[in-house]
Design a protein around this motif. Structure first.
Motif, short mmCIF file in Angstrom:
data_model
loop_
_atom_site.label_atom_id
_atom_site.label_comp_id
_atom_site.label_asym_id
_atom_site.label_seq_id
_atom_site.Cartn_x
_atom_site.Cartn_y
_atom_site.Cartn_z
N SER A 166 -3.62 -5.31 17.79
CA SER A 166 -4.64 -6.32 17.52
C SER A 166 -4.56 -6.69 16.05
N PHE A 167 -4.45 -7.99 15.77
CA PHE A 167 -4.34 -8.45 14.38
C PHE A 167 -5.00 -9.81 14.24
N SER A 225 -7.04 -5.75 8.06
CA SER A 225 -6.92 -6.44 6.78
C SER A 225 -8.25 -7.09 6.41
N LEU A 226 -8.27 -7.73 5.25
CA LEU A 226 -9.48 -8.44 4.85
C LEU A 226 -9.77 -9.59 5.80
N GLY A 227 -8.71 -10.27 6.26
CA GLY A 227 -8.91 -11.34 7.23
C GLY A 227 -9.45 -10.83 8.55
N PHE A 254 -5.31 2.62 12.80
CA PHE A 254 -5.72 1.54 11.91
C PHE A 254 -4.72 1.48 10.75
N ILE A 255 -4.11 0.30 10.55
CA ILE A 255 -3.16 0.09 9.46
C ILE A 255 -3.85 -0.75 8.39
N TYR A 261 -6.89 -2.46 -0.17
CA TYR A 261 -7.77 -1.33 0.12
C TYR A 261 -8.98 -1.31 -0.82
N LYS A 262 -8.77 -1.60 -2.09
CA LYS A 262 -9.89 -1.53 -3.03
C LYS A 262 -10.90 -2.64 -2.81
#
Length: 397
Positions: A166-167, A225-227, A254-255, A261-262
Motif C-alpha cells: 500500500s502506497f 511517507s509524508l504523502g 512499515f517502510i 523521518y524527522k
C-alpha cells in the motif's frame, strides 16, 4: 640454643605448619611469628637464620615468654620483622630451638604470572570485541540462512501473493514502489507483490475489496511517507486505522524514508514505537539501495521464505523469468505462453511442495545475480499488462 635438655619435645603453636611459603611484594613489611610450647625444666631461646646466616643482626626481633595453662608449661614466642625493600630480603628464614625447625620462605613475586593474566584478559576482551562486531555484521546473514534452511515456506496456505503493498500515488512513492521495491523483490528474490495505490482505509470500515485483496496476501507492506500520512483516514484517526491494519495482517511492515523521518508527526512515531512487537518498521536510507544492505535483509526476514524449484516448475510469476515476458518486449511476434491468463498455470506452486531431488540435481537461482536492467523501460508497452506490472502511473505515460 637450649640451656638444658628438654624432657619433652617443644610443641609448635604458630605457624600452623613448620614450612611456610610467602610471596610478598617489594615495600611490604612482614612479621614472622614463631611460637613454641615448652615443658618443665626446658629452657632455651629461639634463634633466627637467614639463608644459613644469623638474621637477628639484620632484622628486628621481639622475643617473649609467658606461662601456659599450668605451672609446668611455658610459651616461648619470637617475632622477626622483615621489611622487604630489596631482592636480598627474599630467601629462607629459619626459626630454631633444639631440634625444632620452622622455615619461612619468601619468594619473589611472579611478574610473569601477572603478565600472563593481563594477556589472558586482553585476549578475552579481544574475542568479545571481535564477536560483537561479527554479530552486528553477520547477524542478519545468519538469521536469513537459518530461516531459508528451517523456516516455514508458507506455500500451502492458498494465498496468491507474498505481500500487499500500500502506497500513496505520489511521484516519490510511486517511483520507489515500482522501480525499486517491486523489481528488487520480484526479479531478484522471486516474491510476488500486489500493489495498491488507493486509500487503504478510506471509510470507517474496510471495504470488501480490501478485505479480499488482503486475504490473498501473506504480508502487508505500507510505504509510510509524508504523502501517505496526508490521506484523509491518516489525518483523522491514524491510531484507529493502525489497529485495523494490525487486524488485517500478521506483523505488517512499515517502510519509512530517512529524509522524511524527522518531519513525521510525533504522535505517529510514538505510536509505531509502542507497537514494535506487533509490527516491523524499516528505515530506507541513502545506502539502502545496495542489494547487500541491511534494509533488504531485514525486509526478507519479515517476508515469507521463498523456495527454489526446478526449471519449468511453479507459478511463472513467482519464478524468475529474467523479464522475458513477450508482452513486455517491443515489436515481439512471439505468442503468449499462457493465454489463459496469469492464474492459468499448468503446475501451480501452491498445490504441493517441490519433490525431493536426487543428489547433484541443479536448481534454479531465485533471481539473477546482477542488478535489474531498466535501460529499455521507456520503449516497452506497459498498458498491455498494467494489471500486474504497474511500472508507471497514468500521468507519466
Amino acid at each position: 640454643m637450649a640451656e638444658a635438655a628438654c624432657r619433652t619435645l617443644p610443641v609448635l603453636l604458630s605457624p600452623p605448619s613448620a614450612e611456610q611459603d610467602l610471596w610478598p611484594v617489594l615495600g611490604s613489611l612482614l612479621s614472622l611469628n614463631c611460637t613454641l610450647s615448652l615443658g618443665d625444666s626446658c629452657n632455651g631461646t629461639l634463634s633466627w637464620l637467614k639463608d644459613g646466616g644469623t638474621a637477628q643482626s639484620v632484622y628486628h626481633e621481639q622475643q617473649s615468654v609467658w606461662s601456659g595453662f599450668n605451672s609446668s608449661e611455658r610459651v616461648l614466642s619470637s617475632i622477626l620483622d622483615v621489611n622487604v625493600t630489596t631482592a636480598e630480603d627474599y630467601g629462607k628464614f629459619t626459626c630454631l630451638l633444639q631440634n625444632i625447625t620452622v622455615t619461612f620462605t619468601l619468594h619473589t613475586a611472579d611478574k610473569a604470572g601477572h603478565l600472563a593474566a593481563v594477556l589472558f584478559a586482553l585476549c578475552v576482551l579481544t574475542v568479545l570485541l571481535v564477536g560483537s562486531v561479527l554479530y552486528l555484521k553477520c547477524r542478519l546473514n545468519v538469521l536469513l540462512w537459518r530461516r531459508d534452511k528451517y523456516g516455514d515456506p508458507e506455500i500451502n496456505d492458498g494465498r496468491l501473493y507474498d505481500a500487499y503493498v500500500s502506497f500513496c500515488p505520489s511521484n516519490i512513492d510511486t517511483k520507489f514502489t515500482n522501480f525499486i521495491l517491486k523489481p528488487h523483490l520480484e526479479n531478484r528474490y522471486g516474491y510476488k507483490l500486489h500493489l495498491d495505490e488507493r486509500n487503504l482505509l478510506p471509510n470507517s470500515d474496510p471495504s470488501a475489496e480490501l478485505l479480499m485483496n488482503a486475504s490473498r496476501c501473506r504480508r502487508l507492506i505500507v510505504i509510510l511517507s509524508l504523502g501517505y500520512l496526508q490521506q484523509e483516514w491518516c489525518q483523522s484517526n491514524f491510531r484507529e486505522g493502525l489497529f485495523r491494519l494490525l487486524e488485517l495482517s500478521r506483523r505488517p511492515i512499515f517502510i519509512l524514508f530517512e529524509n522524511q523521518y524527522k518531519d513525521l508527526p510525533g504522535t505517529v512515531t510514538q505510536l509505531l514505537n509502542s507497537q514494535r512487537g506487533s509490527l516491523q518498521v524499516l528505515l530506507w536510507k541513502a545506502g539502502s539501495v545496495s542489494p547487500s544492505s541491511g534494509f533488504w535483509k531485514e525486509l526478507r526476514l519479515a517476508l515469507p521464505r521463498k523456495v527454489c524449484l526446478l526449471k519449468g516448475m511453479g507459478d511463472p510469476q513467482t519464478q524468475c523469468q529474467d523479464d522475458k515476458d513477450p508482452m513486455l518486449i517491443p515489436s515481439s511476434d512471439a505468442a503468449d505462453p499462457d493465454p489463459d491468463g496469469d492464474l492459468g498455470v499448468r503446475r501451480s506452486l501452491y498445490k504441493a511442495p517441490p519433490p525431493r531431488m536426487a543428489p547433484g540435481t541443479l536448481m534454479t537461482d531465485c533471481g539473477p545475480s546482477g542488478d535489474v536492467d531498466i535501460s529499455d523501460l521507456g520503449s516497452r508497452n506497459y498498458s498491455a499488462r498494467a494489471d500486474y506490472y504497474c511500472l508507471v502511473t497514468e500521468p507519466e505515460l
